[in-house]
Design a protein around this motif. Structure first.
Motif, PDB file in Angstrom:
ATOM      1  N   ALA A  27       0.809  -1.222   0.000  1.00  0.00           N
ATOM      2  CA  ALA A  27       0.000   0.000   0.000  1.00  0.00           C
ATOM      3  C   ALA A  27       0.837   1.264   0.000  1.00  0.00           C
ATOM      4  O   ALA A  27       0.336   2.342  -0.302  1.00  0.00           O
ATOM      5  N   GLY A  28       2.125   1.146   0.369  1.00  0.00           N
ATOM      6  CA  GLY A  28       2.991   2.321   0.438  1.00  0.00           C
ATOM      7  C   GLY A  28       3.398   2.683   1.852  1.00  0.00           C
ATOM      8  O   GLY A  28       4.017   3.721   2.072  1.00  0.00           O
ATOM      9  N   LYS A  29       3.085   1.820   2.819  1.00  0.00           N
ATOM     10  CA  LYS A  29       3.383   2.123   4.221  1.00  0.00           C
ATOM     11  C   LYS A  29       4.886   2.200   4.478  1.00  0.00           C
ATOM     12  O   LYS A  29       5.375   3.157   5.078  1.00  0.00           O
ATOM     13  N   SER A  30       5.619   1.189   4.023  1.00  0.00           N
ATOM     14  CA  SER A  30       7.064   1.170   4.257  1.00  0.00           C
ATOM     15  C   SER A  30       7.765   2.291   3.499  1.00  0.00           C
ATOM     16  O   SER A  30       8.727   2.889   4.004  1.00  0.00           O
ATOM     17  N   THR A  31       7.288   2.599   2.302  1.00  0.00           N
ATOM     18  CA  THR A  31       7.860   3.710   1.547  1.00  0.00           C
ATOM     19  C   THR A  31       7.692   5.014   2.311  1.00  0.00           C
ATOM     20  O   THR A  31       8.614   5.845   2.365  1.00  0.00           O
ATOM     21  N   THR A  32       6.539   5.197   2.927  1.00  0.00           N
ATOM     22  CA  THR A  32       6.301   6.399   3.729  1.00  0.00           C
ATOM     23  C   THR A  32       7.283   6.472   4.893  1.00  0.00           C
ATOM     24  O   THR A  32       7.896   7.522   5.147  1.00  0.00           O
ATOM     25  N   ILE A  33       7.438   5.368   5.630  1.00  0.00           N
ATOM     26  CA  ILE A  33       8.377   5.354   6.753  1.00  0.00           C
ATOM     27  C   ILE A  33       9.797   5.618   6.275  1.00  0.00           C
ATOM     28  O   ILE A  33      10.558   6.368   6.909  1.00  0.00           O
ATOM     29  N   ASN A  34      10.186   5.028   5.150  1.00  0.00           N
ATOM     30  CA  ASN A  34      11.543   5.231   4.648  1.00  0.00           C
ATOM     31  C   ASN A  34      11.816   6.696   4.319  1.00  0.00           C
ATOM     32  O   ASN A  34      12.941   7.177   4.491  1.00  0.00           O
ATOM     33  N   MET A  35      10.807   7.414   3.851  1.00  0.00           N
ATOM     34  CA  MET A  35      10.991   8.839   3.588  1.00  0.00           C
ATOM     35  C   MET A  35      11.063   9.641   4.882  1.00  0.00           C
ATOM     36  O   MET A  35      11.908  10.529   5.035  1.00  0.00           O
ATOM     37  N   ILE A  36      10.187   9.325   5.828  1.00  0.00           N
ATOM     38  CA  ILE A  36      10.171  10.073   7.093  1.00  0.00           C
ATOM     39  C   ILE A  36      11.473   9.871   7.860  1.00  0.00           C
ATOM     40  O   ILE A  36      11.963  10.794   8.527  1.00  0.00           O
ATOM     41  N   THR A  37      12.050   8.675   7.761  1.00  0.00           N
ATOM     42  CA  THR A  37      13.258   8.361   8.513  1.00  0.00           C
ATOM     43  C   THR A  37      14.538   8.634   7.721  1.00  0.00           C
ATOM     44  O   THR A  37      15.607   8.143   8.080  1.00  0.00           O
ATOM     45  N   THR A  38      14.441   9.403   6.658  1.00  0.00           N
ATOM     46  CA  THR A  38      15.562   9.888   5.837  1.00  0.00           C
ATOM     47  C   THR A  38      16.258   8.787   5.051  1.00  0.00           C
ATOM     48  O   THR A  38      17.361   8.996   4.550  1.00  0.00           O
ATOM     49  N   GLN A  39      15.654   7.631   4.904  1.00  0.00           N
ATOM     50  CA  GLN A  39      16.273   6.541   4.142  1.00  0.00           C
ATOM     51  C   GLN A  39      15.947   6.614   2.657  1.00  0.00           C
ATOM     52  O   GLN A  39      16.569   5.913   1.857  1.00  0.00           O
ATOM     53  N   LEU A  40      14.976   7.447   2.303  1.00  0.00           N
ATOM     54  CA  LEU A  40      14.515   7.560   0.929  1.00  0.00           C
ATOM     55  C   LEU A  40      14.101   9.005   0.675  1.00  0.00           C
ATOM     56  O   LEU A  40      13.417   9.608   1.509  1.00  0.00           O
ATOM     57  N   SER A  41      14.524   9.543  -0.452  1.00  0.00           N
ATOM     58  CA  SER A  41      14.189  10.936  -0.770  1.00  0.00           C
ATOM     59  C   SER A  41      12.781  11.035  -1.346  1.00  0.00           C
ATOM     60  O   SER A  41      12.432  10.281  -2.264  1.00  0.00           O
ATOM     61  N   PRO A  42      11.957  11.956  -0.840  1.00  0.00           N
ATOM     62  CA  PRO A  42      10.618  12.136  -1.390  1.00  0.00           C
ATOM     63  C   PRO A  42      10.666  12.730  -2.794  1.00  0.00           C
ATOM     64  O   PRO A  42      11.622  13.418  -3.164  1.00  0.00           O
ATOM     65  N   SER A  43       9.607  12.491  -3.557  1.00  0.00           N
ATOM     66  CA  SER A  43       9.445  13.152  -4.852  1.00  0.00           C
ATOM     67  C   SER A  43       8.792  14.515  -4.680  1.00  0.00           C
ATOM     68  O   SER A  43       8.828  15.345  -5.597  1.00  0.00           O
ATOM     69  N   GLY A  44       8.195  14.738  -3.534  1.00  0.00           N
ATOM     70  CA  GLY A  44       7.558  16.017  -3.248  1.00  0.00           C
ATOM     71  C   GLY A  44       7.009  16.027  -1.839  1.00  0.00           C
ATOM     72  O   GLY A  44       6.883  14.991  -1.187  1.00  0.00           O
ATOM     73  N   GLY A  45       6.698  17.217  -1.341  1.00  0.00           N
ATOM     74  CA  GLY A  45       6.118  17.352  -0.016  1.00  0.00           C
ATOM     75  C   GLY A  45       7.141  17.736   1.039  1.00  0.00           C
ATOM     76  O   GLY A  45       8.322  17.981   0.739  1.00  0.00           O
ATOM     77  N   MET A  46       6.686  17.785   2.290  1.00  0.00           N
ATOM     78  CA  MET A  46       7.534  18.237   3.384  1.00  0.00           C
ATOM     79  C   MET A  46       7.347  17.352   4.609  1.00  0.00           C
ATOM     80  O   MET A  46       6.241  16.883   4.891  1.00  0.00           O
ATOM     81  N   ILE A  47       8.435  17.128   5.349  1.00  0.00           N
ATOM     82  CA  ILE A  47       8.411  16.354   6.588  1.00  0.00           C
ATOM     83  C   ILE A  47       9.112  17.164   7.664  1.00  0.00           C
ATOM     84  O   ILE A  47      10.258  17.608   7.473  1.00  0.00           O
ATOM     85  N   LYS A  48       8.432  17.352   8.794  1.00  0.00           N
ATOM     86  CA  LYS A  48       9.031  18.066   9.919  1.00  0.00           C
ATOM     87  C   LYS A  48       8.990  17.197  11.171  1.00  0.00           C
ATOM     88  O   LYS A  48       7.974  16.550  11.450  1.00  0.00           O
ATOM     89  N   ILE A  49      10.083  17.186  11.912  1.00  0.00           N
ATOM     90  CA  ILE A  49      10.130  16.555  13.219  1.00  0.00           C
ATOM     91  C   ILE A  49      10.394  17.644  14.247  1.00  0.00           C
ATOM     92  O   ILE A  49      11.388  18.373  14.136  1.00  0.00           O
ATOM     93  N   GLU A  50       9.473  17.768  15.177  1.00  0.00           N
ATOM     94  CA  GLU A  50       9.506  18.841  16.182  1.00  0.00           C
ATOM     95  C   GLU A  50       9.683  20.205  15.529  1.00  0.00           C
ATOM     96  O   GLU A  50      10.441  21.054  15.985  1.00  0.00           O
ATOM     97  N   GLY A  51       8.961  20.406  14.428  1.00  0.00           N
ATOM     98  CA  GLY A  51       8.914  21.703  13.768  1.00  0.00           C
ATOM     99  C   GLY A  51      10.046  21.990  12.808  1.00  0.00           C
ATOM    100  O   GLY A  51      10.035  23.041  12.150  1.00  0.00           O
ATOM    101  N   GLN A  52      11.009  21.082  12.681  1.00  0.00           N
ATOM    102  CA  GLN A  52      12.151  21.331  11.802  1.00  0.00           C
ATOM    103  C   GLN A  52      12.097  20.420  10.589  1.00  0.00           C
ATOM    104  O   GLN A  52      11.938  19.202  10.711  1.00  0.00           O
ATOM    105  N   ASP A  53      12.256  21.015   9.411  1.00  0.00           N
ATOM    106  CA  ASP A  53      12.291  20.258   8.166  1.00  0.00           C
ATOM    107  C   ASP A  53      13.482  19.311   8.205  1.00  0.00           C
ATOM    108  O   ASP A  53      14.626  19.738   8.423  1.00  0.00           O
ATOM    109  N   ILE A  54      13.238  18.009   7.992  1.00  0.00           N
ATOM    110  CA  ILE A  54      14.318  17.038   8.124  1.00  0.00           C
ATOM    111  C   ILE A  54      15.388  17.216   7.054  1.00  0.00           C
ATOM    112  O   ILE A  54      16.518  16.753   7.218  1.00  0.00           O
ATOM    113  N   ARG A  55      15.062  17.902   5.962  1.00  0.00           N
ATOM    114  CA  ARG A  55      16.058  18.118   4.920  1.00  0.00           C
ATOM    115  C   ARG A  55      17.136  19.096   5.370  1.00  0.00           C
ATOM    116  O   ARG A  55      18.253  19.081   4.851  1.00  0.00           O
TER     117      ARG A  55
END
Length: 329
Positions: A46-74
Protein backbone atom coordinates in the motif's frame (compact mmCIF):
# COMPACT_ATOMS: atom_id res chain seq x y z
CA UNK A 1 1.66 22.59 20.72
CA UNK A 2 3.81 21.70 17.71
CA UNK A 3 3.23 18.08 16.59
CA UNK A 4 6.24 15.81 16.99
CA UNK A 5 5.82 14.84 13.33
CA UNK A 6 4.23 16.80 10.49
CA UNK A 7 3.84 15.38 6.98
CA UNK A 8 2.46 17.60 4.22
CA UNK A 9 1.64 16.57 0.63
CA UNK A 10 4.22 13.77 0.74
CA UNK A 11 4.73 11.97 -2.57
CA UNK A 12 6.99 9.26 -3.95
CA UNK A 13 7.10 8.28 -7.61
CA UNK A 14 9.23 5.37 -8.82
CA UNK A 15 10.28 4.67 -12.39
CA UNK A 16 9.56 1.08 -13.38
CA UNK A 17 11.75 -1.08 -15.62
CA UNK A 18 9.63 -0.23 -18.66
CA UNK A 19 10.11 3.49 -18.04
CA UNK A 20 6.60 4.14 -16.78
CA UNK A 21 5.92 5.92 -13.48
CA UNK A 22 4.47 4.30 -10.38
CA UNK A 23 3.10 6.54 -7.63
CA UNK A 24 3.72 4.68 -4.36
CA UNK A 25 2.76 7.57 -2.06
CA UNK A 26 0.25 10.02 -3.45
CA UNK A 27 0.39 13.41 -1.70
CA UNK A 28 -0.51 12.37 1.86
CA UNK A 29 -0.71 14.72 4.85
CA UNK A 30 -0.97 13.89 8.57
CA UNK A 31 0.66 14.63 11.92
CA UNK A 32 1.58 12.79 15.12
CA UNK A 33 1.01 14.11 18.61
CA UNK A 34 3.74 13.59 21.18
CA UNK A 35 3.16 10.47 23.30
CA UNK A 36 0.51 8.81 21.13
CA UNK A 37 0.46 5.46 19.38
CA UNK A 38 -0.45 6.08 15.76
CA UNK A 39 -1.12 3.33 13.20
CA UNK A 40 -1.02 3.10 9.43
CA UNK A 41 -3.39 0.25 8.59
CA UNK A 42 -3.24 -1.12 5.06
CA UNK A 43 -2.40 -4.15 2.92
CA UNK A 44 1.07 -5.15 1.80
CA UNK A 45 2.18 -2.94 -1.07
CA UNK A 46 0.00 0.00 0.00
CA UNK A 47 2.99 2.32 0.44
CA UNK A 48 3.38 2.12 4.22
CA UNK A 49 7.06 1.17 4.26
CA UNK A 50 7.86 3.71 1.55
CA UNK A 51 6.30 6.40 3.73
CA UNK A 52 8.38 5.35 6.75
CA UNK A 53 11.54 5.23 4.65
CA UNK A 54 10.99 8.84 3.59
CA UNK A 55 10.17 10.07 7.09
CA UNK A 56 13.26 8.36 8.51
CA UNK A 57 15.56 9.89 5.84
CA UNK A 58 16.27 6.54 4.14
CA UNK A 59 14.51 7.56 0.93
CA UNK A 60 14.19 10.94 -0.77
CA UNK A 61 10.62 12.14 -1.39
CA UNK A 62 9.45 13.15 -4.85
CA UNK A 63 7.56 16.02 -3.25
CA UNK A 64 6.12 17.35 -0.02
CA UNK A 65 7.53 18.24 3.38
CA UNK A 66 8.41 16.35 6.59
CA UNK A 67 9.03 18.07 9.92
CA UNK A 68 10.13 16.56 13.22
CA UNK A 69 9.51 18.84 16.18
CA UNK A 70 8.91 21.70 13.77
CA UNK A 71 12.15 21.33 11.80
CA UNK A 72 12.29 20.26 8.17
CA UNK A 73 14.32 17.04 8.12
CA UNK A 74 16.06 18.12 4.92
CA UNK A 75 17.76 20.95 6.80
CA UNK A 76 19.52 18.61 9.23
CA UNK A 77 19.01 14.89 8.49
CA UNK A 78 21.56 13.84 11.14
CA UNK A 79 19.63 15.66 13.87
CA UNK A 80 16.38 14.09 12.66
CA UNK A 81 17.91 10.61 12.88
CA UNK A 82 18.93 11.23 16.49
CA UNK A 83 15.27 11.75 17.38
CA UNK A 84 13.95 8.57 15.77
CA UNK A 85 14.28 4.82 16.25
CA UNK A 86 13.40 2.31 13.54
CA UNK A 87 12.35 -1.33 13.72
CA UNK A 88 12.35 -2.45 10.10
CA UNK A 89 10.40 -5.35 8.59
CA UNK A 90 13.53 -7.31 7.72
CA UNK A 91 16.15 -8.51 10.18
CA UNK A 92 18.88 -5.87 9.87
CA UNK A 93 20.84 -6.84 12.97
CA UNK A 94 24.56 -7.37 12.44
CA UNK A 95 24.82 -11.16 12.38
CA UNK A 96 28.57 -10.98 12.94
CA UNK A 97 28.11 -9.34 16.36
CA UNK A 98 26.69 -10.57 19.64
CA UNK A 99 23.49 -9.13 21.12
CA UNK A 100 25.50 -6.91 23.44
CA UNK A 101 27.81 -5.75 20.67
CA UNK A 102 24.85 -4.84 18.43
CA UNK A 103 23.49 -2.51 21.10
CA UNK A 104 26.85 -1.01 22.13
CA UNK A 105 27.80 -0.31 18.52
CA UNK A 106 24.46 1.41 17.94
CA UNK A 107 24.89 3.54 21.06
CA UNK A 108 28.36 4.63 20.05
CA UNK A 109 27.10 5.51 16.57
CA UNK A 110 24.80 8.02 18.23
CA UNK A 111 27.55 9.55 20.34
CA UNK A 112 27.54 7.51 23.56
CA UNK A 113 30.80 6.77 25.34
CA UNK A 114 31.77 3.13 25.87
CA UNK A 115 30.79 3.02 29.54
CA UNK A 116 27.41 4.68 28.95
CA UNK A 117 26.65 2.46 25.95
CA UNK A 118 27.51 -0.73 27.84
CA UNK A 119 25.44 0.26 30.86
CA UNK A 120 22.46 1.14 28.67
CA UNK A 121 22.84 -2.07 26.64
CA UNK A 122 22.92 -4.31 29.73
CA UNK A 123 19.83 -2.55 31.09
CA UNK A 124 17.88 -3.05 27.85
CA UNK A 125 18.93 -6.68 27.51
CA UNK A 126 17.56 -7.24 31.00
CA UNK A 127 14.33 -5.40 30.20
CA UNK A 128 13.77 -7.47 27.05
CA UNK A 129 14.64 -10.81 28.63
CA UNK A 130 17.82 -11.29 26.63
CA UNK A 131 20.55 -11.05 29.28
CA UNK A 132 21.28 -14.78 29.17
CA UNK A 133 22.06 -14.46 25.45
CA UNK A 134 24.05 -11.20 25.57
CA UNK A 135 27.24 -12.88 24.34
CA UNK A 136 25.53 -15.02 21.69
CA UNK A 137 25.76 -14.11 18.03
CA UNK A 138 22.39 -12.94 16.74
CA UNK A 139 22.52 -15.35 13.79
CA UNK A 140 21.45 -18.02 16.28
CA UNK A 141 18.43 -16.04 17.55
CA UNK A 142 14.83 -17.05 16.94
CA UNK A 143 12.51 -14.64 15.17
CA UNK A 144 10.98 -13.47 18.43
CA UNK A 145 14.35 -12.91 20.10
CA UNK A 146 15.61 -10.98 17.08
CA UNK A 147 12.52 -8.75 17.11
CA UNK A 148 13.01 -7.96 20.80
CA UNK A 149 16.66 -7.13 20.17
CA UNK A 150 15.70 -4.92 17.20
CA UNK A 151 13.37 -2.91 19.44
CA UNK A 152 16.06 -2.67 22.15
CA UNK A 153 18.55 -1.41 19.56
CA UNK A 154 16.05 1.09 18.14
CA UNK A 155 15.63 2.74 21.57
CA UNK A 156 19.30 2.57 22.65
CA UNK A 157 19.76 6.28 21.98
CA UNK A 158 16.43 7.19 23.67
CA UNK A 159 14.56 8.41 20.57
CA UNK A 160 11.44 10.51 20.93
CA UNK A 161 9.74 8.80 17.98
CA UNK A 162 9.76 5.03 17.43
CA UNK A 163 8.83 3.57 14.03
CA UNK A 164 7.58 -0.04 13.99
CA UNK A 165 7.25 -1.31 10.42
CA UNK A 166 5.17 -4.52 10.52
CA UNK A 167 6.97 -5.54 13.75
CA UNK A 168 5.00 -8.72 14.47
CA UNK A 169 4.76 -10.21 10.98
CA UNK A 170 5.58 -13.91 11.14
CA UNK A 171 5.62 -14.09 14.92
CA UNK A 172 3.44 -16.46 16.90
CA UNK A 173 0.76 -14.93 19.17
CA UNK A 174 2.81 -15.39 22.36
CA UNK A 175 5.76 -13.39 21.00
CA UNK A 176 3.42 -10.75 19.60
CA UNK A 177 2.02 -10.20 23.10
CA UNK A 178 5.53 -9.98 24.58
CA UNK A 179 6.58 -7.39 22.02
CA UNK A 180 3.48 -5.28 22.60
CA UNK A 181 4.04 -5.42 26.35
CA UNK A 182 7.46 -3.85 25.83
CA UNK A 183 6.16 -1.27 23.33
CA UNK A 184 3.35 -0.19 25.66
CA UNK A 185 5.83 0.17 28.54
CA UNK A 186 8.00 2.41 26.38
CA UNK A 187 4.99 4.48 25.42
CA UNK A 188 3.48 4.86 28.89
CA UNK A 189 6.64 4.99 31.02
CA UNK A 190 9.01 6.89 28.73
CA UNK A 191 6.33 8.78 26.73
CA UNK A 192 7.83 7.48 23.49
CA UNK A 193 5.68 8.33 20.49
CA UNK A 194 5.02 5.20 18.42
CA UNK A 195 4.31 5.05 14.68
CA UNK A 196 3.10 1.59 13.68
CA UNK A 197 2.48 0.16 10.22
CA UNK A 198 0.55 -3.09 10.11
CA UNK A 199 -1.97 -5.17 8.21
CA UNK A 200 -3.15 -6.93 11.38
CA UNK A 201 -6.50 -5.36 12.23
CA UNK A 202 -6.42 -6.26 15.93
CA UNK A 203 -3.19 -4.39 16.72
CA UNK A 204 -4.34 -0.84 15.96
CA UNK A 205 -7.79 -1.63 17.36
CA UNK A 206 -6.28 -2.72 20.70
CA UNK A 207 -3.35 -0.35 21.09
CA UNK A 208 -3.60 2.79 18.95
CA UNK A 209 -4.81 6.22 19.95
CA UNK A 210 -5.49 7.06 16.30
CA UNK A 211 -5.54 5.05 13.08
CA UNK A 212 -4.98 6.06 9.47
CA UNK A 213 -6.71 3.86 6.88
CA UNK A 214 -4.14 3.61 4.10
CA UNK A 215 -4.53 2.08 0.65
CA UNK A 216 -2.88 2.46 -2.75
CA UNK A 217 -0.68 5.33 -1.60
CA UNK A 218 -3.54 7.40 -0.15
CA UNK A 219 -4.93 8.02 3.31
CA UNK A 220 -8.66 7.30 3.28
CA UNK A 221 -9.38 8.52 6.82
CA UNK A 222 -7.70 9.32 10.14
CA UNK A 223 -9.20 9.22 13.61
CA UNK A 224 -9.86 7.22 16.74
CA UNK A 225 -11.68 3.91 16.32
CA UNK A 226 -14.90 5.51 17.53
CA UNK A 227 -14.50 8.42 15.14
CA UNK A 228 -13.83 6.09 12.22
CA UNK A 229 -16.97 4.12 13.06
CA UNK A 230 -18.95 7.25 12.23
CA UNK A 231 -17.78 6.94 8.61
CA UNK A 232 -19.54 3.63 7.98
CA UNK A 233 -23.29 3.41 7.39
CA UNK A 234 -24.37 1.82 10.70
CA UNK A 235 -23.06 0.67 14.09
CA UNK A 236 -24.14 -2.93 13.41
CA UNK A 237 -23.50 -5.20 10.45
CA UNK A 238 -25.24 -8.38 9.32
CA UNK A 239 -23.26 -10.97 7.36
CA UNK A 240 -25.45 -13.28 5.30
CA UNK A 241 -24.39 -16.38 3.36
CA UNK A 242 -26.82 -18.40 1.24
CA UNK A 243 -26.34 -21.38 -1.03
CA UNK A 244 -27.09 -18.87 -3.80
CA UNK A 245 -28.40 -15.31 -4.00
CA UNK A 246 -31.62 -15.39 -6.03
CA UNK A 247 -32.51 -12.76 -8.59
CA UNK A 248 -33.95 -9.62 -7.01
CA UNK A 249 -33.00 -10.65 -3.47
CA UNK A 250 -30.39 -7.94 -3.00
CA UNK A 251 -32.62 -5.19 -4.42
CA UNK A 252 -35.58 -6.22 -2.26
CA UNK A 253 -33.44 -5.85 0.87
CA UNK A 254 -32.05 -2.51 -0.31
CA UNK A 255 -35.58 -1.13 -0.71
CA UNK A 256 -36.61 -2.09 2.82
CA UNK A 257 -36.82 0.74 5.37
CA UNK A 258 -35.10 -1.39 8.04
CA UNK A 259 -31.96 -1.65 5.89
CA UNK A 260 -29.69 1.23 4.97
CA UNK A 261 -27.24 -0.43 2.61
CA UNK A 262 -26.50 -3.84 1.05
CA UNK A 263 -23.15 -4.87 -0.39
CA UNK A 264 -22.82 -8.02 -2.51
CA UNK A 265 -19.52 -9.72 -1.67
CA UNK A 266 -19.78 -12.64 -4.08
CA UNK A 267 -22.41 -15.03 -5.53
CA UNK A 268 -23.31 -16.37 -2.08
CA UNK A 269 -22.75 -13.63 0.52
CA UNK A 270 -23.99 -10.17 1.40
CA UNK A 271 -22.94 -7.54 3.90
CA UNK A 272 -25.99 -5.70 5.20
CA UNK A 273 -26.00 -2.41 7.11
CA UNK A 274 -29.30 -2.29 9.03
CA UNK A 275 -31.21 0.78 10.15
CA UNK A 276 -32.94 -1.40 12.76
CA UNK A 277 -31.09 -4.70 13.20
CA UNK A 278 -33.99 -6.54 14.89
CA UNK A 279 -36.43 -5.69 12.12
CA UNK A 280 -33.78 -6.37 9.49
CA UNK A 281 -33.02 -9.85 10.85
CA UNK A 282 -36.72 -10.79 10.83
CA UNK A 283 -37.20 -9.56 7.28
CA UNK A 284 -34.07 -11.33 6.05
CA UNK A 285 -35.26 -14.66 7.51
CA UNK A 286 -38.71 -14.20 5.98
CA UNK A 287 -37.20 -13.37 2.62
CA UNK A 288 -34.95 -16.44 2.74
CA UNK A 289 -38.01 -18.63 3.39
CA UNK A 290 -39.98 -16.93 0.62
CA UNK A 291 -37.27 -17.61 -1.97
CA UNK A 292 -36.75 -21.18 -0.72
CA UNK A 293 -32.95 -20.85 -0.53
CA UNK A 294 -30.66 -22.41 2.06
CA UNK A 295 -29.36 -20.17 4.82
CA UNK A 296 -25.74 -21.21 5.39
CA UNK A 297 -24.79 -18.49 7.86
CA UNK A 298 -26.11 -15.27 9.37
CA UNK A 299 -24.14 -13.16 11.83
CA UNK A 300 -24.81 -9.85 13.58
CA UNK A 301 -21.83 -7.92 14.93
CA UNK A 302 -20.78 -4.45 15.98
CA UNK A 303 -18.73 -2.54 13.44
CA UNK A 304 -15.07 -3.58 13.68
CA UNK A 305 -11.95 -1.93 12.35
CA UNK A 306 -11.94 -4.50 9.56
CA UNK A 307 -15.47 -3.44 8.57
CA UNK A 308 -14.38 0.19 8.58
CA UNK A 309 -11.38 -0.64 6.42
CA UNK A 310 -13.43 -2.59 3.88
CA UNK A 311 -16.07 0.12 3.73
CA UNK A 312 -13.48 2.84 3.06
CA UNK A 313 -11.30 0.97 0.60
CA UNK A 314 -13.35 -1.66 -1.22
CA UNK A 315 -16.92 -0.37 -1.06
CA UNK A 316 -17.19 2.24 -3.80
CA UNK A 317 -20.75 3.11 -2.89
CA UNK A 318 -19.65 3.56 0.71
CA UNK A 319 -16.91 5.92 -0.43
CA UNK A 320 -19.43 7.94 -2.41
CA UNK A 321 -21.79 8.16 0.55
CA UNK A 322 -19.31 8.69 3.34
CA UNK A 323 -16.41 10.44 1.66
CA UNK A 324 -12.72 9.61 1.60
CA UNK A 325 -9.62 11.37 2.84
CA UNK A 326 -11.55 12.29 5.98
CA UNK A 327 -9.38 13.70 8.77
CA UNK A 328 -11.18 13.64 12.11
CA UNK A 329 -9.62 15.62 14.92
Amino acid sequence: MVPILEVQSLKKIFTKADGSAHTAVDGISFDLRAGEIFSFLGPNGAGKSTTINMITTQLSPSGGMIKIEGQDIRENPALARQKIGIVAQHNNLDRGLTALENLVFHGKYFGMGTAEAEERAHSLLEDFGLSDWKDDYVKSFSGGMAQRLKIARAIMHRPKLLFLDEPTTGLDPAYREILWKHVLTLNKKNHTTVFLTTHYMEEPQRFSDRVAIYNAGKIKAIGTIEELRELVPTANIIYLTLDQIPSGFEQFLQNDSAIRQVVKNDQKSLTIYPEDHKQALNKIINLVDKHNVTLENIQLSSTSLEDIYISLTDNKEGEKNNGTNANIN
